[in-house]
Structure formats: C-alpha cells, structure tokens
Scaffold this active site. Structure first.
Site, PDB file in Angstrom:
ATOM      1  N   ASN A   1       3.313   8.653  10.314  1.00  0.00           N
ATOM      2  CA  ASN A   1       3.745   7.443  10.536  1.00  0.00           C
ATOM      3  C   ASN A   1       4.494   7.147   9.497  1.00  0.00           C
ATOM      4  O   ASN A   1       4.003   6.823   8.202  1.00  0.00           O
ATOM      5  CB  ASN A   1       2.402   6.707  10.507  1.00  0.00           C
ATOM      6  CG  ASN A   1       2.582   5.082  10.424  1.00  0.00           C
ATOM      7  OD1 ASN A   1       3.528   4.584  10.645  1.00  0.00           O
ATOM      8  ND2 ASN A   1       1.395   4.414  10.218  1.00  0.00           N
ATOM      9  N   TRP A   2       5.854   6.963   9.736  1.00  0.00           N
ATOM     10  CA  TRP A   2       6.778   6.877   8.385  1.00  0.00           C
ATOM     11  C   TRP A   2       6.896   5.192   8.045  1.00  0.00           C
ATOM     12  O   TRP A   2       7.389   4.904   6.963  1.00  0.00           O
ATOM     13  CB  TRP A   2       8.201   7.070   8.940  1.00  0.00           C
ATOM     14  CG  TRP A   2       8.404   8.593   9.193  1.00  0.00           C
ATOM     15  CD1 TRP A   2       7.652   9.494   9.249  1.00  0.00           C
ATOM     16  CD2 TRP A   2       9.885   9.155   9.639  1.00  0.00           C
ATOM     17  NE1 TRP A   2       8.243  10.527   9.522  1.00  0.00           N
ATOM     18  CE2 TRP A   2       9.574  10.504   9.741  1.00  0.00           C
ATOM     19  CE3 TRP A   2      11.021   8.552   9.759  1.00  0.00           C
ATOM     20  CZ2 TRP A   2      10.653  11.463  10.008  1.00  0.00           C
ATOM     21  CZ3 TRP A   2      12.119   9.503  10.247  1.00  0.00           C
ATOM     22  CH2 TRP A   2      11.810  11.073  10.420  1.00  0.00           C
ATOM     23  N   LYS A   3       6.158   4.218   8.709  1.00  0.00           N
ATOM     24  CA  LYS A   3       6.353   2.881   8.467  1.00  0.00           C
ATOM     25  C   LYS A   3       7.418   2.319   8.199  1.00  0.00           C
ATOM     26  O   LYS A   3       8.449   2.859   8.744  1.00  0.00           O
ATOM     27  CB  LYS A   3       5.325   2.784   7.069  1.00  0.00           C
ATOM     28  CG  LYS A   3       3.771   3.344   7.374  1.00  0.00           C
ATOM     29  CD  LYS A   3       2.836   3.066   6.285  1.00  0.00           C
ATOM     30  CE  LYS A   3       1.543   3.820   6.588  1.00  0.00           C
ATOM     31  NZ  LYS A   3       0.217   3.219   5.923  1.00  0.00           N
TER      32      LYS A   3
ATOM     33  N   HIS B   1      -2.484  -0.484  14.403  1.00  0.00           N
ATOM     34  CA  HIS B   1      -2.578  -0.141  13.017  1.00  0.00           C
ATOM     35  C   HIS B   1      -3.211  -1.168  12.204  1.00  0.00           C
ATOM     36  O   HIS B   1      -2.744  -2.377  12.316  1.00  0.00           O
ATOM     37  CB  HIS B   1      -1.169   0.403  12.387  1.00  0.00           C
ATOM     38  CG  HIS B   1      -1.153   1.026  11.033  1.00  0.00           C
ATOM     39  ND1 HIS B   1      -1.232   0.461   9.973  1.00  0.00           N
ATOM     40  CD2 HIS B   1      -1.239   2.529  10.824  1.00  0.00           C
ATOM     41  CE1 HIS B   1      -1.606   1.269   9.017  1.00  0.00           C
ATOM     42  NE2 HIS B   1      -1.430   2.548   9.624  1.00  0.00           N
TER      43      HIS B   1
ATOM     44  N   GLU C   1      -2.180  -2.458   9.098  1.00  0.00           N
ATOM     45  CA  GLU C   1      -1.451  -2.998   8.631  1.00  0.00           C
ATOM     46  C   GLU C   1      -0.796  -4.195   9.770  1.00  0.00           C
ATOM     47  O   GLU C   1      -0.642  -5.248   9.205  1.00  0.00           O
ATOM     48  CB  GLU C   1      -0.018  -2.194   8.034  1.00  0.00           C
ATOM     49  CG  GLU C   1      -0.631  -1.526   6.892  1.00  0.00           C
ATOM     50  CD  GLU C   1       0.185   0.046   6.689  1.00  0.00           C
ATOM     51  OE1 GLU C   1       1.205   0.187   7.194  1.00  0.00           O
ATOM     52  OE2 GLU C   1      -0.464   0.397   5.671  1.00  0.00           O
TER      53      GLU C   1
ATOM     54  N   GLU D   1      -8.997   5.321  10.708  1.00  0.00           N
ATOM     55  CA  GLU D   1      -8.044   5.065   9.449  1.00  0.00           C
ATOM     56  C   GLU D   1      -8.883   3.841   8.557  1.00  0.00           C
ATOM     57  O   GLU D   1      -8.777   2.771   8.904  1.00  0.00           O
ATOM     58  CB  GLU D   1      -6.909   4.524   9.674  1.00  0.00           C
ATOM     59  CG  GLU D   1      -6.012   5.443  10.350  1.00  0.00           C
ATOM     60  CD  GLU D   1      -4.529   5.391  10.257  1.00  0.00           C
ATOM     61  OE1 GLU D   1      -3.870   6.406   9.673  1.00  0.00           O
ATOM     62  OE2 GLU D   1      -4.035   4.144  10.283  1.00  0.00           O
TER      63      GLU D   1
ATOM     64  N   GLY E   1      -3.000   4.586   1.771  1.00  0.00           N
ATOM     65  CA  GLY E   1      -2.155   4.493   0.752  1.00  0.00           C
ATOM     66  C   GLY E   1      -2.708   4.398  -0.394  1.00  0.00           C
ATOM     67  O   GLY E   1      -1.855   4.085  -1.178  1.00  0.00           O
TER      68      GLY E   1
ATOM     69  N   SER F   1      -4.679   8.569   3.229  1.00  0.00           N
ATOM     70  CA  SER F   1      -4.479   9.416   1.958  1.00  0.00           C
ATOM     71  C   SER F   1      -4.743  11.131   2.455  1.00  0.00           C
ATOM     72  O   SER F   1      -5.273  11.719   1.651  1.00  0.00           O
ATOM     73  CB  SER F   1      -5.158   8.975   0.784  1.00  0.00           C
ATOM     74  OG  SER F   1      -4.918   7.745   0.547  1.00  0.00           O
TER      75      SER F   1
ATOM     76  N   GLY G   1       0.567   8.970   6.501  1.00  0.00           N
ATOM     77  CA  GLY G   1       1.649   7.884   5.977  1.00  0.00           C
ATOM     78  C   GLY G   1       2.538   8.552   5.004  1.00  0.00           C
ATOM     79  O   GLY G   1       3.288   9.416   5.230  1.00  0.00           O
ATOM     80  N   GLY G   2       2.294   8.397   3.712  1.00  0.00           N
ATOM     81  CA  GLY G   2       2.707   8.804   2.712  1.00  0.00           C
ATOM     82  C   GLY G   2       3.284  10.239   2.713  1.00  0.00           C
ATOM     83  O   GLY G   2       4.346  10.365   2.270  1.00  0.00           O
TER      84      GLY G   2
HETATM   85  P1  PGA Z   1      -1.462   7.230   4.185  1.00  0.00           P
HETATM   86  O1  PGA Z   1      -1.294   6.293   5.653  1.00  0.00           O
HETATM   87  O2  PGA Z   1      -1.539   8.672   4.818  1.00  0.00           O
HETATM   88  O3  PGA Z   1      -0.338   6.683   3.401  1.00  0.00           O
HETATM   89  O4  PGA Z   1      -2.605   6.652   3.502  1.00  0.00           O
HETATM   90  C1  PGA Z   1      -1.907   6.558   6.888  1.00  0.00           C
HETATM   91  C2  PGA Z   1      -1.491   5.573   7.578  1.00  0.00           C
HETATM   92  O5  PGA Z   1      -1.439   4.247   7.597  1.00  0.00           O
HETATM   93  O6  PGA Z   1      -1.537   5.851   8.921  1.00  0.00           O
END
Ligand code: PGA
Length: 255
Positions: free
Chosen positions: A10-12, A96, A98, A168, A174, A214, A235-236
């Site tokens: 997930n590159w956001k 998600h 967010e 999640e 993050g 994470s 994500g990251g």
């Molecule tokens: P993260 O994000 O790996 O940076 O914690 C995961 C996500 O939000 O899908």
C-alpha cells in the site's frame, strides 16, 4: 497449505507516476515471476497506468487504494470500479483506517464499495481494526466484528473467497509499533471464526486474512508463521524494493 500467502504493498500518497514505475521495475526484476505468493502493488491512482505497464506479462497484480461505489456520475474527485478495471487493476483496498479517520468513511459506505468491487470483478482488500483507545477499553473484538460484518453485508458465498481481509490495528500503522504475534493471531482467529459463522467452515478456511501495521522483513517471519495470518498489507516497507522483496521472500518461506 490451503491458503496461498498474499503480500500487498500500500504505497499510500507516495510515488509519482515516474517514481512508481521505477520502484515497480526494481521489484519485477527480482520477483516478477513469483507465483507461490500472490503479490499486489497498490500505487496512487496517478501511477496505476505507469505501474500497470511495468507489470504487463508478470505475475504481480495491480491494485488501487480506494474507489467509489457508483458506476459513474457527479462525484467530483472520485474513481469508479470500471475505471480501475480499464487500467487492469485486479484488487482494491477498501475501508483503510486512514480513510475511515480522515475521510469519514462508515461501515455502510465501505459495504457499498465492497459490493460494487465484487460486481465488477475487483478483489477487495477490506481493512478492519481497532484504535489504541478501543484496545485499551477492551473493545477490540467488538470493533473488528462490527467492521467485518458491516463490510461484508450482502456478500454471497460465491463471492466471499475472492475477498481479502486485512487486520490493521490502527495503533500499529506507521508507528513502528507492531502487534505481538499473539495479539495478531488472536484477532485473526476471531475473524476466521466470524467468517465460519457467516459462511461455513470450508469457505472461511479459504479466505486470506492479512496483517498490517509496521510489518517489516525483521518481524514478518514470526507473524507469518501464525496459523491464521495469511500475508501482509505493507505500508512503509513497500516503498523500497529491497524490503518489499524480502517480505515476499518471508511469505514464500512461510507458505
Ligand atoms: P505500515 O502501513 O506498514 O506503514 O504500518 C500499513 C497500512 O496502513 O496498510
């Protein structure tokens, strides 16, 4: 193993069309033809086309990070399932945290998106998970149940195995603060039980439940060894080819 592992990046809101294509190329160079793990890259809308071109002829799949439930019309700034399909997207992340937090998405709205995605042959990656406050007040499982049941309302037995669920915990996204394997497995098993009640054991056993929050090469193997953890939504660590490739390798080893 009855469930093939999934690693989805997930590159956001990161990577331009050009930078995304470069990252995708680096990933393809090493693991483009891996079929033992389902690999999905989810760039922002503006990089779907350039990344999609890099993925042409490879085993790696293309996913979007969101979509609107309506087919078309006066929805300024939105993207439909059909638009994603024409760019050869096969997956879409929905619900998600967010988007729940910053865009006010509700379970009912997410449910409409899930149904629209399925109706358009897109595989939804449905995100569920509690906030830190919810965990601390002991409502983790109730929140997860509400998210899962809300998102899946009206999803049929024929459709459920194409749905991917991502657990999640919001407090782990993050933050560098990963859930312990026991914390994650507890919720994954709870989701599997819920799916068993809703769809019966044979189908529930086929649904992939990913962990997200994470996840990194250093902690992935331990998480992926758990019985009900079928992959990761990353994500990251998906923004850099080396760590993403190492996560795919960890998933392959855990298969
Ligand atoms: P993260 O994000 O790996 O940076 O914690 C995961 C996500 O939000 O899908």
């Amino acid at each position: 193993m009855i469930r093939k592992k999934v690693i989805a990046g997930n590159w956001k809101m990161n990577k331009t069309a050009g930078d995304g294509a470069i990252l995708a190329r680096d990933i393809v160079a090493e693991i483009g033809r891996v079929t033992s793990v389902d690999i999905v890259l989810c760039p922002p809308f503006t990089a779907l086309e350039s990344v999609g071109r890099v993925l042409e002829g490879q085993a790696i799949k293309l996913g979007a990070q969101n979509m609107h439930p309506e087919k078309n019309g006066a929805f300024t700034g939105e993207i439909s399932a059909e638009m994603l399909r024409t760019l050869y997207a096969t997956h879409v992340i929905l619900g998600h945290s967010e988007r729940r937090t910053y865009c006010g998405e509700t379970d009912a709205f997410i449910n409409r998106k899930v149904l629209a995605a399925l109706a358009n042959q897109l595989k939804p990656i449905v995100c569920v998970g509690e906030t830190l406050a919810e965990r601390e007040t002991g409502s983790t499982l109730a929140v997860v149940q509400r998210h899962v049941e809300g998102a899946l309302a009206g999803v049929t037995k024929q459709q459920i195995t194409t749905v991917i669920i991502a657990y999640e915990p919001v407090w782990a996204i993050g933050t560098g603060r990963v859930a312990t394997t026991a914390q994650a497995q507890e919720v994954h098993a709870f989701i599997r039980d819920l799916l068993t009640k809703l769809y019966g054991a044979p189908l529930a056993q086929k649904v992939r439940i990913l962990y997200g929050g994470s996840m990194k090469p250093g902690n992935a193997s331990e998480l992926l060894a758990e019985k009900d953890i079928d992959g990761g939504l990353i994500g990251g660590a998906s923004l850099e080819a080396r760590s993403f490739i190492d996560l795919v390798k960890a998933a392959d080893a855990a298969n």
